[in-house]
Design an enzyme around this catalytic site. Structure first.
Site, PDB file in Angstrom:
ATOM      1  N   CYS A   1      -0.033   3.984   2.550  1.00  9.33           N
ATOM      2  CA  CYS A   1       0.352   3.578   3.907  1.00  9.33           C
ATOM      3  C   CYS A   1       1.782   4.011   4.213  1.00  9.33           C
ATOM      4  CB  CYS A   1       0.244   2.063   4.072  1.00  9.33           C
ATOM      5  SG  CYS A   1      -1.414   1.379   3.832  1.00  9.33           S
TER       6      CYS A   1
ATOM      7  N   CYS B   1       0.837  -1.213   0.000  1.00  5.67           N
ATOM      8  CA  CYS B   1       0.000   0.000   0.000  1.00  5.67           C
ATOM      9  C   CYS B   1       0.867   1.256   0.000  1.00  5.67           C
ATOM     10  CB  CYS B   1      -0.922  -0.029   1.232  1.00  5.67           C
ATOM     11  SG  CYS B   1      -1.824   1.508   1.515  1.00  5.67           S
TER      12      CYS B   1
END
Length: 310
Positions: A72, A69
């Site tokens: 993230c 991700c």
């Protein structure tokens, strides 16, 4: 986000199966300060009952993330930085959703990064998606106020925090253009971060950190301008509209729906005339780079792309 309230997550999160025993309601007297090795911990399906118990003493911030991700990787360091600055008033529990499916299901993490707090075992929404540092600080301040209103005003006895801080301080400084990009990201100015990374690559085309960073901030820059409902409506109305399909694929990838993003673009690639396929192939390759060549979803999508090419 300007306001946080536990009511917003009632019925949306089910942590009952993750408790070692129910977290008792908070009282006006803080619980004794428990000892922890660090204010940032990796939480697992097995260890989360202890995290719930600690939320009776201090608010616990739960960061749901995954290695693939991109957003993230932008948000998590900011959350960790702010947590450490609070000196034990908040515990940060990092949850890898791929390795801990029970937690991901309990929090009903439909997209990541997803950040939720726990106060005396009760979930409190914070934010979804990457946000600038100033907004993180504002939401943390609101969290501490809400915790105080519910009698959660303790502090953790952090045994190894000074050593961790010294180790972090010894890390080499970022190259100037990388530092410029990170500063822009913290301000939410993704376009400026793109420019900084592009300059870094002009100086060194093999700078892998700049390549990865550029792909991530380009995605963030694109999705911050999009409205999810409008984008999906446009894509449904124009199945061969390349830009409309790009927009939804970006939103899916940023939200953690990797297979959906790849599948959408591969379906588009298959339907387009050969002369119009190049931008779609290039976008797929860019998104593959964000997730990582070894990820099985990338391997599968690459195989399908190859079968469509030959």
């Amino acid at each position: 986000m300007t306001d946080i309230s536990p009511a917003a997550l009632r019925g949306a999160v089910d942590l009952s199966s993750l408790r070692n025993r129910p977290a008792a309601p908070a009282t006006g007297t803080p619980a004794p300060a428990p000892g922890v090795a660090d204010v940032v911990v990796d939480a697992t399906d097995e260890s989360f009952g202890r995290i719930l118990e600690l939320s009776r003493t201090v608010p616990v911030v739960v960061d749901l993330w995954a290695e693939w991700c991109g957003p993230c990787k932008q948000l998590s360091p900011i959350i960790e930085k702010v947590t450490r600055e609070l000196g034990g008033k908040v515990l940060l529990a990092k949850v890898d959703v791929d390795a801990n499916p029970q937690l991901a299901q309990g929090f009903r993490a439909q997209s990541i990064p997803m950040v939720v707090a726990l106060i005396a075992g009760q979930p409190v929404p914070m934010f979804t998606g990457a946000v600038p540092e100033q907004q993180v600080r504002e939401v943390f301040a609101q969290l501490l106020q809400l915790a105080a209103q519910n009698g959660v005003t303790g502090s953790l006895d952090v045994g190894e925090a000074p050593a961790a801080t010294e180790e972090a301080a010894e890390e080499p400084p970022l190259p100037p253009l990388h530092a410029e990009a990170f500063a822009a990201i913290e301000l939410g100015d993704y376009a400026a971060a793109v420019i900084a990374y592009e300059k870094a690559l002009a100086e060194n085309p093999r700078d892998e950190d700049a390549i990865a960073g550029l792909g991530q901030v380009r995605l963030l820059d694109r999705v911050q301008k999009l409205d999810l409902q409008e984008a999906r409506a446009a894509a449904a109305a124009g199945p061969l509209d390349v830009q409309a399909q790009f927009d939804v694929a970006d939103l899916d990838l940023a939200g953690g729906h990797v297979d959906d993003a790849f599948g959408r673009l591969l379906d588009l690639f298959a339907q387009l005339p050969s002369a119009e396929r190049t931008p779609v192939r290039e976008r797929l390759i860019e998104l593959f780079g964000l997730i990582g060549a070894a990820d099985p979803r990338v391997v599968s999508a690459r195989n399908r792309l190859s079968s469509l090419l030959f």
